[in-house]
Design an enzyme around this catalytic site. Structure first.
Site, PDB file in Angstrom:
ATOM      1  N   HIS A  80       0.847  -1.207   0.000  1.00  0.00           N
ATOM      2  CA  HIS A  80       0.000   0.000   0.000  1.00  0.00           C
ATOM      3  C   HIS A  80       0.883   1.259   0.000  1.00  0.00           C
ATOM      4  CE1 HIS A  80      -3.128   2.762   0.908  1.00  0.00           C
ATOM      5  NE2 HIS A  80      -3.820   2.039   1.764  1.00  0.00           N
ATOM      6  N   GLU A 120      -0.629   1.202  -5.569  1.00  0.00           N
ATOM      7  CA  GLU A 120      -0.364  -0.018  -4.821  1.00  0.00           C
ATOM      8  C   GLU A 120      -0.306  -1.234  -5.735  1.00  0.00           C
ATOM      9  OE1 GLU A 120      -3.325  -0.396  -1.736  1.00  0.00           O
ATOM     10  OE2 GLU A 120      -3.784   1.740  -1.905  1.00  0.00           O
TER      11      GLU A 120
END
Length: 280
Positions: free
Chosen positions: A150, A255
């Site tokens: 992330h 991500e």
């Protein structure tokens, strides 16, 4: 971001001056400075390590669930737990690397009833960062999972940012469920508007481009083993308590992820995926 003195941080420095900092809280890369370059990752100054909570910024590890796509805690269990440092090398091959590991315990088994091990490898040299995530099934039953790195990429002005390489790929807006296809070569972010988009299907190379008045910054993002990409920014009206009100302008999450088709691991099997970043 203000780690406490008791919070374990691992600092890496390559012979050419490239630097990185990894927190054992969450097994999370917090900082990456290429040799002769500037900070590439955003970390919120309001985010403080605490048991059971996640740090805002850097590269949190999402496992075994993405967002709320299942019955387990949001984004899973890996980003809120303490990892172990199992290897650190500096200067052996002109680079620096760290290997972090997280294994199941009584607490994780109460949340997600599977025996597992995660290993995160971070390697830096020159203008390049490499990250590898490995998932091992240590139990006696198969399991499936979702995973993501992330990544919060630092930018000066979100309104000048474009993401290249997502064309002709399906996407879903997580907040509305709207589905579509990215037709343009460039995804341009709208100032002040939130975006939470899952783009499906493998793309080996993306470019994060920030158009400056004098220079253009480019970040080359290459992935292997991750089929999906998530683009996220909370927008001007985010209301997040661990993010300064105006800081939505200074990062975008791009991500590497495995969401639509969760891998299935038989006992003893392993899944590995990688991403490599080059600052230009």
């Amino acid at each position: 971001m203000n780690p406490s003195k008791n919070d374990a941080l691992v600092t890496l420095r390559a012979p050419d001056g490239a630097q990185a900092t990894v927190s054992l809280h969450g097994g999370q890369l917090l900082s990456w400075i290429p040799a002769g370059g500037e900070e590439q990752l955003y970390a919120s100054p309001l985010s403080v390590p605490a048991a059971g909570s996640a740090l805002r910024g850097g590269v949190p590890v999402i496992f075994p669930q993405f967002a709320l796509q299942g019955p387990y805690p949001r984004h899973g269990i890996a980003r809120t737990r303490t990892w172990s440092l199992v290897q650190r090398e500096q200067g052996v091959q002109g680079d620096a690397l760290a290997v972090l590991r997280l294994e199941d315990d009584a607490d994780t088994l109460r949340l997600w009833p599977h025996a597992f091990a995660l290993e995160l490898t971070v390697r830096i040299a020159g203008s390049r960062l490499e990250m590898e995530l490995a998932v091992e099934n240590r139990g006696e039953a198969r399991f499936s999972f979702q995973a993501a790195l992330h990544s919060y990429w630092r930018v000066q002005d979100l309104g000048r940012v474009q993401i290249e390489g997502l064309q002709d790929r399906r996407y879903c807006e997580s907040d509305t469920g709207l589905e579509g296809v990215q037709h343009s070569h460039r995804l341009e972010l709208l100032p002040g508007k939130a975006i939470d988009r899952i783009v499906y299907g493998p793309a080996s190379t993306l470019r994060l481009v920030e158009l400056g008045e004098a220079t253009t910054r480019r970040l080359l993002i290459e992935s292997e083993g991750f089929d999906d990409v998530v683009v996220w920014n909370p927008g001007a009206d985010h209301g997040l308590p661990d993010l300064p009100a105006a800081d939505w302008q200074h990062f975008v999450c791009v991500e590497a992820a495995q969401i639509e088709h969760p891998p299935v691991l038989e006992p003893g099997d392993e899944w590995v995926a990688r991403q490599a970043l080059t600052a230009r």
